[in-house]
Design an enzyme around this catalytic site. Structure first.
Site, short mmCIF file in Angstrom:
data_model
loop_
_atom_site.label_atom_id
_atom_site.label_comp_id
_atom_site.label_asym_id
_atom_site.label_seq_id
_atom_site.Cartn_x
_atom_site.Cartn_y
_atom_site.Cartn_z
N PHE A 70 0.67 -1.15 0.17
CA PHE A 70 0.33 0.28 -0.06
C PHE A 70 1.01 0.94 0.17
CE2 PHE A 70 -2.45 2.62 3.74
CZ PHE A 70 -2.53 3.48 2.38
N ILE A 71 1.75 1.65 1.07
CA ILE A 71 2.54 2.51 1.19
C ILE A 71 3.20 3.24 0.01
CG2 ILE A 71 3.43 4.38 2.89
CD1 ILE A 71 1.15 3.00 5.01
N GLY A 112 1.48 -7.23 -0.95
CA GLY A 112 1.35 -6.65 -1.93
C GLY A 112 1.20 -7.14 -3.13
N ALA A 130 7.18 -5.20 6.21
CA ALA A 130 6.79 -5.45 6.95
C ALA A 130 5.77 -6.77 7.24
CB ALA A 130 6.90 -4.65 8.00
N TYR A 182 4.66 -6.81 16.63
CA TYR A 182 4.54 -6.35 16.06
C TYR A 182 4.96 -5.04 16.67
CZ TYR A 182 3.06 -2.86 12.41
OH TYR A 182 3.00 -1.17 11.89
N LYS A 191 9.18 -3.35 15.91
CA LYS A 191 8.69 -2.00 15.66
C LYS A 191 9.69 -1.34 16.39
CE LYS A 191 6.52 -2.41 11.69
NZ LYS A 191 6.91 -2.00 10.52
N ASN A 202 -2.74 6.46 11.39
CA ASN A 202 -4.13 5.42 10.16
C ASN A 202 -3.85 5.92 9.63
OD1 ASN A 202 -4.33 4.89 13.78
ND2 ASN A 202 -5.86 3.69 12.71
N PHE A 234 -17.39 -2.05 15.87
CA PHE A 234 -16.30 -2.22 17.50
C PHE A 234 -16.98 -1.32 18.48
CE2 PHE A 234 -14.71 -5.35 14.16
CZ PHE A 234 -14.86 -6.39 14.63
P1 NAD Z 1 1.41 -3.81 2.98
O1 NAD Z 1 1.39 -5.03 3.83
O2 NAD Z 1 0.85 -3.76 2.17
O3 NAD Z 1 3.11 -3.15 2.40
C1 NAD Z 1 4.38 -4.14 3.41
C2 NAD Z 1 4.85 -4.81 2.18
O4 NAD Z 1 5.42 -5.81 2.37
C3 NAD Z 1 3.43 -5.72 1.13
O5 NAD Z 1 4.08 -5.46 -0.17
C4 NAD Z 1 4.27 -6.94 1.79
O6 NAD Z 1 4.13 -7.62 0.40
C5 NAD Z 1 6.02 -6.79 1.83
N1 NAD Z 1 6.34 -7.56 2.73
C6 NAD Z 1 6.06 -8.21 3.84
N2 NAD Z 1 6.52 -9.57 4.13
C7 NAD Z 1 7.97 -9.21 3.13
C8 NAD Z 1 8.89 -10.23 3.21
N3 NAD Z 1 9.32 -11.57 3.94
N4 NAD Z 1 10.10 -9.54 1.94
C9 NAD Z 1 9.49 -8.74 1.09
N5 NAD Z 1 8.00 -8.12 0.92
C10 NAD Z 1 7.52 -8.38 2.06
O7 NAD Z 1 1.45 -2.76 4.65
P2 NAD Z 1 1.32 -0.79 4.48
O8 NAD Z 1 0.27 0.05 5.09
O9 NAD Z 1 1.67 -0.24 2.83
O10 NAD Z 1 2.89 -0.85 5.40
C11 NAD Z 1 4.09 -0.20 5.48
C12 NAD Z 1 5.08 -0.18 6.51
O11 NAD Z 1 4.15 0.41 6.98
C13 NAD Z 1 5.32 -1.81 7.26
O12 NAD Z 1 5.88 -1.95 7.72
C14 NAD Z 1 4.09 -1.18 8.27
O13 NAD Z 1 4.69 -1.81 9.73
C15 NAD Z 1 4.08 0.18 9.21
N6 NAD Z 1 2.70 0.66 9.12
C16 NAD Z 1 1.86 1.25 8.23
C17 NAD Z 1 0.84 1.41 8.94
C18 NAD Z 1 -0.93 1.78 8.39
O14 NAD Z 1 -1.85 2.64 9.14
N7 NAD Z 1 -0.51 1.55 6.80
C19 NAD Z 1 0.90 2.37 10.45
C20 NAD Z 1 1.70 2.10 10.86
C21 NAD Z 1 2.69 1.35 10.52
C1 UD1 Z 2 -3.43 0.47 13.94
C2 UD1 Z 2 -2.97 0.28 13.30
C3 UD1 Z 2 -2.56 -1.17 14.36
C4 UD1 Z 2 -2.01 -0.51 15.54
C5 UD1 Z 2 -2.75 0.60 16.35
C6 UD1 Z 2 -1.66 1.11 17.09
C7 UD1 Z 2 -3.85 -0.28 11.01
C8 UD1 Z 2 -4.60 -1.22 10.16
N1 UD1 Z 2 -3.91 -0.81 13.07
O1 UD1 Z 2 -4.62 0.20 14.69
O2 UD1 Z 2 -1.36 -1.65 13.64
O3 UD1 Z 2 -1.38 -1.23 16.60
O4 UD1 Z 2 -2.93 1.55 15.03
O5 UD1 Z 2 -1.88 2.61 17.70
O6 UD1 Z 2 -3.39 0.78 10.39
N2 UD1 Z 2 -13.33 -0.93 13.89
C9 UD1 Z 2 -14.56 -1.49 13.27
N3 UD1 Z 2 -14.77 -2.28 12.47
C10 UD1 Z 2 -13.78 -2.77 11.18
C11 UD1 Z 2 -12.44 -2.85 11.14
C12 UD1 Z 2 -11.94 -1.57 12.49
O7 UD1 Z 2 -15.30 -0.93 14.04
O8 UD1 Z 2 -14.37 -3.31 10.98
C13 UD1 Z 2 -12.53 -0.41 14.67
C14 UD1 Z 2 -11.54 -0.81 15.38
O9 UD1 Z 2 -11.76 -1.47 16.18
C15 UD1 Z 2 -10.94 0.36 16.18
C16 UD1 Z 2 -10.92 1.14 14.97
O10 UD1 Z 2 -11.60 0.86 13.67
O11 UD1 Z 2 -11.45 0.99 17.60
C17 UD1 Z 2 -9.75 1.73 13.97
O12 UD1 Z 2 -9.29 1.04 13.69
P1 UD1 Z 2 -8.38 -0.14 12.28
O13 UD1 Z 2 -8.36 0.84 11.74
O14 UD1 Z 2 -8.03 -1.34 12.64
O15 UD1 Z 2 -7.03 0.65 13.14
P2 UD1 Z 2 -6.33 0.85 14.36
O16 UD1 Z 2 -7.11 -0.52 16.04
O17 UD1 Z 2 -6.33 2.10 15.50
#
Ligand code: NAD
Ligand code: UD1
Length: 313
Positions: free
Chosen positions: A12-13, A36, A77, A145, A149, A174, A210
């Site tokens: 995604f990112i 991905g 990750a 996790y 991190k 988020n 939830f």
């Molecule tokens: P994502 O799952 O879309 O991206 C992670 C990518 O890593 C995926 O494409 C996956 O295929 C790849 N991957 C996983 N394991 C692998 C491995 N062993 N070798 C090679 N590639 C591998 O998630 P994202 O939301 O894009 O997250 C990107 C980064 O940001 C991650 O490190 C995640 O922990 C961190 N992060 C994301 C959020 C969020 O809100 N999306 C919040 C906090 C931190």
């Molecule tokens: C996010 C991160 C998580 C991290 C946490 C730290 C994501 C996907 N998760 O969790 O990795 O540990 O921040 O602050 O980015 N909800 C519903 N219904 C659903 C799904 C979610 O009600 O079907 C609610 C959840 O209970 C929560 C809120 O929506 O209260 C946000 O949920 P989510 O997007 O999973 O993020 P976090 O719980 O904040």
């Protein structure tokens, strides 16, 4: 042409970061496609896609030996907290061991390196009550996790102090936007709602809420996140430091949903269930530190939801 390495670049990112660099840099992506998708990546001559595991040291060594990178962004990750609870040994390899191994390789091959950026998470703060979250607060990582991190982040920053490697880290709040995979129950809530709203045109679609919906989150659009990553990677002040990446504004889940329903003109049938175990009631970032190096939020929640919706129609 300058070279950039983006691990997890098909996710995604990461894929949005690829879009940012692809016109003017030679971009290398390593991704095992576990979450991905190749289709997230552009078809471009500046892109080298390597389907592989970031834990594969000989593959990584080959890549580092053949290329001198100006920027390295380590995003790969297992991003699901629940997965880390189910498979702590496996996720530790990906979420921690790969980081340390990449740091060692970077140490050996750092001639042209301007910055190594690691992507940590707001999860490191756990559910300590102090708000907003500032980078110098105590942390309470509660899941494999979050622990991985936090440990990775500390290693990354210590390599700046101990070995003079230019490193920085960011703690994402988020993040939402196009290409976020909605398929797991632990996917970001906005991606789940988007997926359900798409289906709501032809059928009555249920969304499990939830808790009472009053829990707050700091939702940041992926475009602002990319901007934050670029600023952190280019700033001199950010060397050896970690930054929150959020908007600094708490939004109640129910308010975000109402806004999204009014943008799309669609509604979901809400099924109320008790809060998830360990759900955080309130969360938002202090973004003073990153603002001090030039970051500002450009995409409001309303604009971001509108764009996201248009991208899936
Ligand atoms: P994502 O799952 O879309 O991206 C992670 C990518 O890593 C995926 O494409 C996956 O295929 C790849 N991957 C996983 N394991 C692998 C491995 N062993 N070798 C090679 N590639 C591998 O998630 P994202 O939301 O894009 O997250 C990107 C980064 O940001 C991650 O490190 C995640 O922990 C961190 N992060 C994301 C959020 C969020 O809100 N999306 C919040 C906090 C931190
Ligand atoms: C996010 C991160 C998580 C991290 C946490 C730290 C994501 C996907 N998760 O969790 O990795 O540990 O921040 O602050 O980015 N909800 C519903 N219904 C659903 C799904 C979610 O009600 O079907 C609610 C959840 O209970 C929560 C809120 O929506 O209260 C946000 O949920 P989510 O997007 O999973 O993020 P976090 O719980 O904040």
């Amino acid at each position: 042409m300058k070279k950039v390495l983006i691990t997890g670049g098909a996710g995604f990112i990461g894929s949005h970061l690829v879009d940012y660099y692809i016109e003017n840099h030679q971009v290398f992506v390593i991704d095992d496609l576990s979450m991905g998708n190749r289709l997230n990546l552009p078809d471009h001559t500046n892109l080298t896609f390597i389907e592989g595991d970031v834990c594969d040291e000989s593959l990584l060594r080959e890549i580092f030996t053949a290329n001198k990178f100006e920027y390295i962004f380590h995003l790969a990750a297992v991003a699901s907290v629940q997965d880390s609870i189910d498979r702590p040994q496996y996720t530790h390899k990906v979420n921690f061991d790969s980081t340390l191994m990449m740091l060692e390789l970077t140490k050996e091959h750092q001639d042209k390196l301007k910055r190594f950026v690691f992507t940590s998470s707001a999860a490191v703060y756990g559910d300590l009550p102090t708000l907003p979250k500032t980078e110098d607060l105590a942390v309470l990582p509660k899941t494999p996790y979050a622990i991985d991190k936090y440990a990775s982040e500390r290693y990354v920053l210590s390599y700046s102090n101990l070995y003079n490697i230019p490193t920085s880290a960011v703690r994402f709040f988020n993040v939402y936007g196009p290409r976020q995979n909605p398929l797991s129950p632990y996917s970001g809530v906005i991606s789940i709602i988007t997926d359900k709203l798409k289906r709501a045109q032809s059928e009555e679609t249920e969304f499990v809420l939830f808790g009472n919906g009053e829990q707050t989150r700091d939702f940041i659009n992926v475009k602002d996140v990319i901007n934050a990553l670029v600023i952190v990677s280019q700033s001199y002040d950010s060397l050896g430091k970690v930054y929150n990446v959020g908007t600094g504004k708490p939004v109640a889940l129910i308010d975000m949903m109402e806004l999204y329903f009014s943008i799309t003109g669609r509604k979901l049938v809400i099924i109320n269930k008790p809060s998830r175990d360990g759900d955080i009631k309130e969360s938002y970032a202090s973004i003073k530190a990153i603002q001090n190096i030039g970051f500002e939020q450009k995409v409001t929640l309303e604009q971001g939801l509108e764009k996201y919706w248009n991208s899936v129609l």
